[in-house]
Design a protein around this motif. Structure first.
Motif, PDB file in Angstrom:
ATOM      1  N   ASP A  48      44.407  43.832  51.802  1.00 32.02           N
ATOM      2  CA  ASP A  48      45.849  43.600  51.756  1.00 32.02           C
ATOM      3  C   ASP A  48      46.245  42.426  52.652  1.00 32.02           C
ATOM      4  O   ASP A  48      47.102  41.617  52.293  1.00 32.02           O
ATOM      5  CB  ASP A  48      46.592  44.867  52.185  1.00 32.02           C
ATOM      6  N   ARG A  49      45.613  42.324  53.826  1.00 33.58           N
ATOM      7  CA  ARG A  49      45.904  41.205  54.724  1.00 33.58           C
ATOM      8  C   ARG A  49      45.554  39.870  54.070  1.00 33.58           C
ATOM      9  O   ARG A  49      46.320  38.900  54.142  1.00 33.58           O
ATOM     10  CB  ARG A  49      45.123  41.371  56.033  1.00 33.58           C
ATOM     11  N   LEU A  50      44.413  39.830  53.412  1.00 31.86           N
ATOM     12  CA  LEU A  50      43.993  38.604  52.725  1.00 31.86           C
ATOM     13  C   LEU A  50      44.953  38.247  51.600  1.00 31.86           C
ATOM     14  O   LEU A  50      45.323  37.068  51.429  1.00 31.86           O
ATOM     15  CB  LEU A  50      42.567  38.771  52.183  1.00 31.86           C
ATOM     16  N   ALA A  97      40.306  37.849  48.967  1.00 32.34           N
ATOM     17  CA  ALA A  97      40.746  39.213  48.687  1.00 32.34           C
ATOM     18  C   ALA A  97      40.087  39.741  47.423  1.00 32.34           C
ATOM     19  O   ALA A  97      39.622  40.893  47.381  1.00 32.34           O
ATOM     20  CB  ALA A  97      42.266  39.252  48.544  1.00 32.34           C
ATOM     21  N   LEU A  98      40.041  38.903  46.385  1.00 36.76           N
ATOM     22  CA  LEU A  98      39.438  39.332  45.116  1.00 36.76           C
ATOM     23  C   LEU A  98      37.953  39.623  45.291  1.00 36.76           C
ATOM     24  O   LEU A  98      37.445  40.629  44.780  1.00 36.76           O
ATOM     25  CB  LEU A  98      39.655  38.261  44.051  1.00 36.76           C
ATOM     26  N   LEU A 132      41.890  46.642  42.500  1.00 35.33           N
ATOM     27  CA  LEU A 132      41.281  45.447  41.904  1.00 35.33           C
ATOM     28  C   LEU A 132      42.146  44.942  40.756  1.00 35.33           C
ATOM     29  O   LEU A 132      42.425  43.739  40.644  1.00 35.33           O
ATOM     30  CB  LEU A 132      39.860  45.760  41.425  1.00 35.33           C
ATOM     31  N   GLY A 133      42.597  45.873  39.900  1.00 40.28           N
ATOM     32  CA  GLY A 133      43.478  45.471  38.809  1.00 40.28           C
ATOM     33  C   GLY A 133      44.765  44.852  39.315  1.00 40.28           C
ATOM     34  O   GLY A 133      45.230  43.830  38.796  1.00 40.28           O
ATOM     35  N   GLN A 134      45.355  45.463  40.350  1.00 38.84           N
ATOM     36  CA  GLN A 134      46.597  44.920  40.897  1.00 38.84           C
ATOM     37  C   GLN A 134      46.385  43.548  41.525  1.00 38.84           C
ATOM     38  O   GLN A 134      47.247  42.657  41.420  1.00 38.84           O
ATOM     39  CB  GLN A 134      47.165  45.892  41.928  1.00 38.84           C
ATOM     40  N   THR A 135      45.247  43.360  42.184  1.00 35.55           N
ATOM     41  CA  THR A 135      44.957  42.050  42.774  1.00 35.55           C
ATOM     42  C   THR A 135      44.899  40.990  41.676  1.00 35.55           C
ATOM     43  O   THR A 135      45.463  39.895  41.816  1.00 35.55           O
ATOM     44  CB  THR A 135      43.622  42.101  43.548  1.00 35.55           C
TER      45      THR A 135
END
Length: 237
Positions: free
Chosen positions: A21-23, A32-33, A53-56
């Motif tokens: 989340d920080r990334l 982040a991914l 992962l989907g939300q990212t």
């Protein structure tokens, strides 16, 4: 221990998710991914990781089609994971699969999902894309019940009502939207839209007043095409 397709959440995973989340929030999408993909692939039945992962991909990466693969995997494991169903519906709408999006929104409404405003607003957009304007108008009304003074929602319902031929109601919605704005906050687009509706109702004086007010409210950064439309409306009124 597993329950309804969901594995128990390992406490040590929480710190890794905070790092993801920080990334994301610091704009380091690629990092982040990579981290969330590594975690999800190492824990293929951990629905929270698959959903994140989907939300990212969908929210931070602008990749709704790829995100759908992971949302579908979550719902295979845990059909009642409503946060994922909401994100799946949003992703479906973004890739133009509006009928499927509406079905997901319907399921969320039937289940009493808490984010009523988002659901009604986004379902209305998909219903309009499908040409189901009467149902869309219903959803704009339901959204307004959650946020009654929202000028954007009033503008959207006005558009739906105008397409249904309910011009006087549409004018009232735009009037209510304009009543929430003052001074430099007045949106000239609302005045242009109301002026056009007043023209259709035969109120040439009201239309002219709206086009004049729209020109006076036009701000730097507003679309040049809107300025042209206001001037054209004034010439024709």
């Amino acid at each position: 221990m597993e329950r309804n397709g969901r594995e128990a959440w390992p406490p040590e995973m929480s710190e890794q998710m905070r790092e993801v989340d920080r990334l994301r929030r610091s704009g380091r999408y690629a990092s982040a991914l990579a981290l969330i993909r590594q975690l999800a692939e190492a824990n293929p039945r951990q629905v929270r990781l698959l959903s994140e992962l989907g939300q990212t991909l969908a929210v931070w990466g602008g990749e709704p089609a790829e995100a759908l693969v992971w949302f579908d995997r979550v719902l295979e494991l845990a059909p009642g994971h409503n946060t994922t169903r909401l994100h799946r519906a949003l992703a479906l709408a973004r890739v133009g699969r509006h009928a499927e999006a509406v079905a997901d929104f319907d399921a969320l409404v039937a289940g009493g999902y808490r984010k009523a405003l988002v659901i009604h607003m986004k379902r209305a957009e998909s219903l309009e894309a499908l040409g189901r304007v009467e149902e869309a108008e219903r959803d704009w009304t339901l959204a307004l019940a959650e946020d009654p003074a929202n000028p954007w929602l009033l503008q959207q319902r006005a558009g739906a009502r105008a397409r249904l031929g309910r011009l006087e109601e549409a004018v009232r919605d735009l009037t209510d939207a304009l009543a929430t704005q003052h001074g430099e906050e007045v949106d000239p687009e609302l005045l242009w839209e109301r002026g056009r509706l007043r023209e259709r109702l035969g109120d040439s004086g009201g239309a002219r007043a709206d086009f004049e007010a729209g020109l006076a409210a036009f701000r730097e950064g507003d679309p040049p095409a809107l300025l042209d439309a206001l001037r054209a409306g004034l010439r024709a009124s």
